[in-house]
Design a protein around this motif. Structure first.
Motif, mmCIF file in Angstrom:
data_model
loop_
_atom_site.group_PDB
_atom_site.id
_atom_site.type_symbol
_atom_site.label_atom_id
_atom_site.label_comp_id
_atom_site.label_asym_id
_atom_site.label_seq_id
_atom_site.Cartn_x
_atom_site.Cartn_y
_atom_site.Cartn_z
ATOM 1 N N LEU A 80 0.971 -1.290 -0.248
ATOM 2 C CA LEU A 80 0.312 0.130 0.166
ATOM 3 C C LEU A 80 1.179 1.319 0.104
ATOM 4 C CD1 LEU A 80 -3.009 -0.839 2.671
ATOM 5 C CD2 LEU A 80 -3.552 -0.278 0.327
ATOM 6 N N TRP A 81 1.755 1.666 0.826
ATOM 7 C CA TRP A 81 2.496 2.391 0.819
ATOM 8 C C TRP A 81 3.486 2.844 -0.592
ATOM 9 C CZ3 TRP A 81 1.982 6.503 3.783
ATOM 10 C CH2 TRP A 81 1.474 6.340 4.765
ATOM 11 N N SER A 82 3.935 1.697 -0.922
ATOM 12 C CA SER A 82 4.143 1.818 -2.526
ATOM 13 C C SER A 82 3.945 2.643 -3.351
ATOM 14 C CB SER A 82 4.939 -0.202 -2.738
ATOM 15 O OG SER A 82 5.928 -0.225 -1.503
ATOM 16 N N LEU A 83 1.987 2.354 -3.069
ATOM 17 C CA LEU A 83 1.726 2.605 -4.478
ATOM 18 C C LEU A 83 1.061 3.917 -3.755
ATOM 19 C CD1 LEU A 83 0.014 -0.835 -5.094
ATOM 20 C CD2 LEU A 83 2.399 0.300 -6.179
ATOM 21 N N ILE A 84 0.451 4.205 -2.446
ATOM 22 C CA ILE A 84 -0.532 5.092 -2.608
ATOM 23 C C ILE A 84 0.397 6.775 -3.248
ATOM 24 C CG2 ILE A 84 -1.689 6.851 -0.920
ATOM 25 C CD1 ILE A 84 -2.213 3.945 0.699
ATOM 26 N N ASN A 85 1.280 7.166 -2.919
ATOM 27 C CA ASN A 85 1.813 7.997 -2.630
ATOM 28 C C ASN A 85 2.016 8.639 -4.343
ATOM 29 O OD1 ASN A 85 2.176 9.286 -0.441
ATOM 30 N ND2 ASN A 85 3.909 8.071 0.206
ATOM 31 N N ALA A 86 2.356 7.336 -5.153
ATOM 32 C CA ALA A 86 2.949 7.290 -6.570
ATOM 33 C C ALA A 86 1.788 7.920 -6.777
ATOM 34 C CB ALA A 86 3.119 6.107 -7.022
ATOM 35 N N HIS A 87 0.516 6.428 -7.189
ATOM 36 C CA HIS A 87 -0.889 6.816 -7.549
ATOM 37 C C HIS A 87 -1.575 8.050 -7.314
ATOM 38 C CE1 HIS A 87 -4.450 5.143 -9.786
ATOM 39 N NE2 HIS A 87 -5.050 5.608 -8.179
ATOM 40 N N ALA A 88 -1.390 9.334 -5.800
ATOM 41 C CA ALA A 88 -2.392 9.851 -5.575
ATOM 42 C C ALA A 88 -1.378 11.156 -6.750
ATOM 43 C CB ALA A 88 -1.832 10.750 -4.194
#
Length: 374
Positions: A80-88
């Protein structure tokens, strides 16, 4: 949990350390494994895994079952932490990427403000298993929300903005790595104490849930304060935050003398902690430049969770040898080391060794679409 699972307090503390270590190890491999899948679906699926693993934790009768379920949940959380910032960053225009990152970080801070004191209060009334069940329900609700909301927002394609003809200064990655590592060191000191927060706060006459509410609310203030000053003083803010954290942690030695003083000391601790994330992450991103920003972003959850793992493990060892009341004193060592490291990096930056707050002027800036790496 220690009483319910029939283990020592130090062994229960290792659940936190093992969680963070799993996030460090699993984040990048799981992100690569799911790179070709749609991000909203992966995020929702990861939340479902967290929920199911948390239900297993709540029903665990043995320490081994609890540990295994926490490791599964930690792996999903690392993804989750690997994806959330990039997706945001990928679903907002280029001009709003910093704001999107701040909103994500604010969400995590609010989780601390609400979840930790609420979980502590529920556990005192209904036992430690009930907060885990509540967390599982919240994770399932979040999975549904992600599945409904995120697919409506398209991912922005790459946009190249050409500046002046001046060539951007080369980015040296070692100061970026050092800054991320020092940020992890600050968090290791914090979690050396915070893993056993109930025991550390025990001398105070103020109820622990109330002190945790004060702690979390002050953290929101610290987040806002660093958000206002971090871009203006990018090299100095990490130094100040580290030293302030040392003062705040040292102040916990005085807990129990007066209720008002206890509230002030805990508020100071929370205020400083709220500033750690934006201070370090902002500095890392500004030094990395547009070319290495995605890589730099992936460094943060790894370094921070590595710091959490080491801090929780060190705190567990200290509690096993001495007592929770020794933790604030021991935490001063990594905090002063981090402050010294940030100060040396600040001096290096002033000599022109790394980019400033705004990066190199001119050159070409690229907004990398989600999933394309650096």
């Amino acid at each position: 949990m220690a009483d319910g699972l029939g283990v020592s307090l130090a062994q229960a503390g290792l659940l936190v350390s093992a969680w963070a270590a799993t996030v460090v190890v699993a984040s990048l491999p799981l992100a690569r494994l799911t790179a070709r899948l749609e991000r909203p679906r992966v995020i929702a699926a990861a939340l479902v895994v967290v929920a199911l693993a948390t239900v297993v934790t709540a029903s665990a009768e043995t320490y081994g079952t609890a540990m295994a379920s926490r490791l599964v949940a930690a792996g999903a959380t690392g993804l989750l932490w690997s994806l959330i910032n990039a997706h945001a960053a990928a679903i907002v225009p280029q001009r709003h990427i910093a704001r999107a990152a701040a909103i994500v970080l604010f969400g995590g801070t609010m989780g601390t403000v609400v979840a930790i004191p609420a979980g502590n209060a529920i556990a005192q009334v209904a036992g430690w298993r009930v907060p885990f069940l509540v967390l599982a329900v919240a994770a399932l609700a979040a999975a549904v929300a992600v599945g409904v909301v995120l697919p409506r927002h398209r991912v922005h394609t790459a946009v190249v903005v050409t500046g002046t003809q001046r060539t951007a200064a080369p980015v040296r990655l070692w100061p970026v790595l050092a800054t991320a590592g020092l940020g992890g060191l600050v968090l290791s000191a914090h979690f050396m104490v915070f893993t056993f927060v109930a025991e550390v706060l025990a001398p105070s006459a103020v109820p622990t849930p109330l002190l945790l509410v004060v702690f979390g609310a002050a953290g929101v203030g610290g987040l806002a304060l660093v958000g206002l000053t971090g871009d203006r003083y990018p090299t100095i803010v990490p130094v100040v935050v580290s030293l302030a954290m040392a003062v705040g942690v040292w102040g916990l030695v005085g807990l129990g003398r007066h209720a008002v003083l206890d509230v002030v000391l805990v508020a100071m601790w929370g205020l400083v902690l709220g500033g750690v994330g934006p201070a370090v992450q902002g500095r890392v991103m500004s030094m990395a430049g547009s070319r290495h920003r995605a890589t730099a972003g992936s460094l943060m959850p790894i370094s921070m969770n590595l710091g959490i793992a080491l801090g929780a493990a060190a705190g567990s060892a200290a509690v096993d040898l001495w007592s929770p009341q020794t933790l604030p004193v021991l935490a001063l060592v990594p905090l002063l080391a981090a402050a010294t490291g940030f100060l040396l990096l600040a001096r290096h930056a002033r000599r022109g060794g790394v980019l400033g707050a705004t990066g190199a002027r001119g050159g070409t800036r690229t907004h990398t679409p989600e999933g394309t790496g650096t």
